[in-house]
Design a protein around this motif. Structure first.
Motif, PDB file in Angstrom:
ATOM      1  N   PRO A 176       2.915   4.755  -4.750  1.00 60.01           N
ATOM      2  CA  PRO A 176       1.497   4.637  -4.388  1.00 60.01           C
ATOM      3  C   PRO A 176       0.568   4.511  -5.582  1.00 60.01           C
ATOM      4  O   PRO A 176      -0.410   3.759  -5.551  1.00 60.01           O
ATOM      5  CB  PRO A 176       1.230   5.927  -3.596  1.00 60.01           C
ATOM      6  CG  PRO A 176       2.555   6.251  -2.986  1.00 60.01           C
ATOM      7  CD  PRO A 176       3.566   5.880  -4.041  1.00 60.01           C
ATOM      8  N   GLY A 177       0.893   5.225  -6.677  1.00 65.60           N
ATOM      9  CA  GLY A 177       0.075   5.096  -7.884  1.00 65.60           C
ATOM     10  C   GLY A 177       0.156   3.708  -8.471  1.00 65.60           C
ATOM     11  O   GLY A 177      -0.853   3.140  -8.912  1.00 65.60           O
ATOM     12  N   SER A 178       1.365   3.123  -8.484  1.00 65.93           N
ATOM     13  CA  SER A 178       1.528   1.757  -8.983  1.00 65.93           C
ATOM     14  C   SER A 178       0.796   0.766  -8.082  1.00 65.93           C
ATOM     15  O   SER A 178       0.153  -0.168  -8.566  1.00 65.93           O
ATOM     16  CB  SER A 178       3.023   1.395  -9.047  1.00 65.93           C
ATOM     17  OG  SER A 178       3.705   2.210  -9.974  1.00 65.93           O
ATOM     18  N   TYR A 192      -2.076  -1.939  -9.003  1.00 69.45           N
ATOM     19  CA  TYR A 192      -1.992  -3.364  -8.706  1.00 69.45           C
ATOM     20  C   TYR A 192      -3.268  -3.853  -8.022  1.00 69.45           C
ATOM     21  O   TYR A 192      -3.862  -4.860  -8.415  1.00 69.45           O
ATOM     22  CB  TYR A 192      -0.811  -3.650  -7.765  1.00 69.45           C
ATOM     23  CG  TYR A 192       0.557  -3.355  -8.321  1.00 69.45           C
ATOM     24  CD1 TYR A 192       0.792  -3.256  -9.693  1.00 69.45           C
ATOM     25  CD2 TYR A 192       1.649  -3.167  -7.469  1.00 69.45           C
ATOM     26  CE1 TYR A 192       2.051  -2.988 -10.192  1.00 69.45           C
ATOM     27  CE2 TYR A 192       2.912  -2.901  -7.953  1.00 69.45           C
ATOM     28  CZ  TYR A 192       3.111  -2.812  -9.320  1.00 69.45           C
ATOM     29  OH  TYR A 192       4.359  -2.542  -9.799  1.00 69.45           O
ATOM     30  N   VAL A 193      -3.666  -3.130  -6.982  1.00 70.88           N
ATOM     31  CA  VAL A 193      -4.822  -3.560  -6.184  1.00 70.88           C
ATOM     32  C   VAL A 193      -6.095  -3.579  -7.020  1.00 70.88           C
ATOM     33  O   VAL A 193      -6.871  -4.544  -6.994  1.00 70.88           O
ATOM     34  CB  VAL A 193      -4.978  -2.635  -4.955  1.00 70.88           C
ATOM     35  CG1 VAL A 193      -6.311  -2.895  -4.263  1.00 70.88           C
ATOM     36  CG2 VAL A 193      -3.828  -2.844  -3.971  1.00 70.88           C
ATOM     37  N   ALA A 194      -6.332  -2.503  -7.779  1.00 72.19           N
ATOM     38  CA  ALA A 194      -7.540  -2.425  -8.610  1.00 72.19           C
ATOM     39  C   ALA A 194      -7.530  -3.504  -9.695  1.00 72.19           C
ATOM     40  O   ALA A 194      -8.552  -4.153  -9.961  1.00 72.19           O
ATOM     41  CB  ALA A 194      -7.656  -1.032  -9.232  1.00 72.19           C
ATOM     42  N   THR A 220      -1.969   6.110   4.562  1.00 70.21           N
ATOM     43  CA  THR A 220      -3.123   5.899   3.686  1.00 70.21           C
ATOM     44  C   THR A 220      -3.064   6.902   2.540  1.00 70.21           C
ATOM     45  O   THR A 220      -2.877   8.096   2.759  1.00 70.21           O
ATOM     46  CB  THR A 220      -4.434   6.075   4.467  1.00 70.21           C
ATOM     47  OG1 THR A 220      -4.497   5.100   5.512  1.00 70.21           O
ATOM     48  CG2 THR A 220      -5.646   5.892   3.556  1.00 70.21           C
ATOM     49  N   VAL A 221      -3.198   6.395   1.318  1.00 72.20           N
ATOM     50  CA  VAL A 221      -3.146   7.248   0.126  1.00 72.20           C
ATOM     51  C   VAL A 221      -4.562   7.403  -0.418  1.00 72.20           C
ATOM     52  O   VAL A 221      -5.238   6.407  -0.694  1.00 72.20           O
ATOM     53  CB  VAL A 221      -2.232   6.638  -0.958  1.00 72.20           C
ATOM     54  CG1 VAL A 221      -2.231   7.501  -2.206  1.00 72.20           C
ATOM     55  CG2 VAL A 221      -0.817   6.473  -0.408  1.00 72.20           C
ATOM     56  N   VAL A 222      -5.013   8.643  -0.540  1.00 69.92           N
ATOM     57  CA  VAL A 222      -6.350   8.924  -1.054  1.00 69.92           C
ATOM     58  C   VAL A 222      -6.222   9.477  -2.465  1.00 69.92           C
ATOM     59  O   VAL A 222      -5.499  10.450  -2.702  1.00 69.92           O
ATOM     60  CB  VAL A 222      -7.094   9.938  -0.156  1.00 69.92           C
ATOM     61  CG1 VAL A 222      -8.470  10.242  -0.746  1.00 69.92           C
ATOM     62  CG2 VAL A 222      -7.226   9.386   1.259  1.00 69.92           C
ATOM     63  N   LEU A 249     -10.671   6.631  -4.363  1.00 71.68           N
ATOM     64  CA  LEU A 249     -10.010   5.399  -3.949  1.00 71.68           C
ATOM     65  C   LEU A 249      -9.114   5.668  -2.755  1.00 71.68           C
ATOM     66  O   LEU A 249      -8.391   6.666  -2.726  1.00 71.68           O
ATOM     67  CB  LEU A 249      -9.170   4.841  -5.121  1.00 71.68           C
ATOM     68  CG  LEU A 249      -8.365   3.565  -4.875  1.00 71.68           C
ATOM     69  CD1 LEU A 249      -9.293   2.387  -4.618  1.00 71.68           C
ATOM     70  CD2 LEU A 249      -7.454   3.277  -6.068  1.00 71.68           C
ATOM     71  N   SER A 250      -9.162   4.776  -1.789  1.00 66.77           N
ATOM     72  CA  SER A 250      -8.310   4.877  -0.604  1.00 66.77           C
ATOM     73  C   SER A 250      -7.422   3.637  -0.536  1.00 66.77           C
ATOM     74  O   SER A 250      -7.922   2.520  -0.549  1.00 66.77           O
ATOM     75  CB  SER A 250      -9.164   4.993   0.668  1.00 66.77           C
ATOM     76  OG  SER A 250      -8.346   5.065   1.816  1.00 66.77           O
TER      77      SER A 250
END
Length: 300
Positions: free
Chosen positions: A83-85, A89-91, A119-121, A130-131
């Protein structure tokens, strides 16, 4: 280490980028129909010596001028670090391309798929920063293809179905339908998706079923009919097919935008076989006020 099933999952999207749209349509997800799909660089490494790579990155251009990025990741098991990776990627993609990113994760088992869909918060509980909400494809929502005709109508989606359902009790029926469907397409296409299927099944029990089926039916790929198809120039046929598809996209965009197309213009578009010219016309069709504007300084 990247597994063979991991490799196959994202290569399907590279072989046929449109498969994601057809999957979304099947699932009733509200994404606009794409008119152009471009393969983007997957290297997200920055100046710092930390290498980060996506599996597949596509730019999707939809009718009306909307565009977004589709980042495809294949996930074989739960991984607390992923999830951190994914958030990185998204940001990073948004900062680099200034286009809204969509993270698509493909899985082969329900447990991993349910975990990936959470969903990762990120940030303090009192003020989340960030969500992250991935869109997940797996055995819980990818349709099952056991009908040969249905599989033959969409070989890439049927292949994705076979891979995502590799651990299902009905995997044998899915694979039998896919083998029969592959015999309805040209030799090169059949071999590509046969290879992707074998890679995607990995070490799942269904892999042996697939090998047994191919041991019986592989004779088709070596048959006189298959050899004749290859010798008749399948590459030329595929180029013609891409040209026809691009011409249809141009006409569809103009129709969706309410731009009138005369028969003369229509014939000029459908008779063109130059993919570069058609690509230029496709770009112009997104903003052209009149159909004739496609040909202004188009060089054709």
């Amino acid at each position: 280490m990247v597994s063979s099933s991991h490799e196959a999952m994202h290569r399907i999207f590279q072989e046929d980028p449109g498969v994601f749209a057809r999957t979304f349509r099947t699932l009733g997800l509200p994404f606009p129909e794409p008119v152009a799909v471009s393969l983007m660089p997957t290297d997200l490494t920055e100046i710092q010596p930390l290498e980060r790579r996506l599996d597949t990155l596509l730019r999707i251009d939809a009718a009306g001028g909307d565009s977004y990025l589709l980042a495809v990741e294949a996930q074989g098991k739960k991984d607390r670090g992923k999830p951190g990776s994914w958030a990185y990627y998204v940001a990073h993609l948004y900062a680099k391309y200034r286009l809204p990113p969509l993270l698509l994760v493909t899985c082969q088992d329900r447990s991993t798929a349910e975990w990936a869909a959470e969903t990762v918060v990120i940030g303090p509980t009192a003020w989340p920063t960030l969500s992250l909400r991935p869109l997940v494809l797996g055995p819980h929502n990818v349709p099952v293809f056991t009908d040969v005709e249905a599989a033959a109508r969409d070989i890439p989606l049927a292949t994705l179905s076979a891979i995502t359902h590799a651990k299902d009790p009905d995997a044998g029926a899915i694979l039998k339908a896919l083998v029969a469907a592959l015999q309805t397409v040209d030799d090169d296409t059949a071999m590509i998706f046969a290879e992707l299927t074998e890679l995607g099944l990995g070490s799942a029990p269904a892999a042996q079923i697939w090998r047994d089926l191919m041991a019986v039916d592989l004779s088709f790929f070596r048959s006189q009919t298959s050899q004749r198809l290859r010798s008749e120039g399948r590459s030329e046929g595929r180029a013609e097919g891409r040209a026809e598809g691009r011409a249809e996209d141009i006409l569809r965009i103009l129709s969706k935008r309410g731009v009138a197309v005369s028969e003369q213009v229509r014939q000029r578009i459908v008779s063109c076989t130059d993919l570069d010219v058609l690509s230029d016309w496709l770009d112009r069709s997104l903003t052209a006020e009149a159909a004739e504007d496609l040909f202004a300084q188009a060089g054709a």
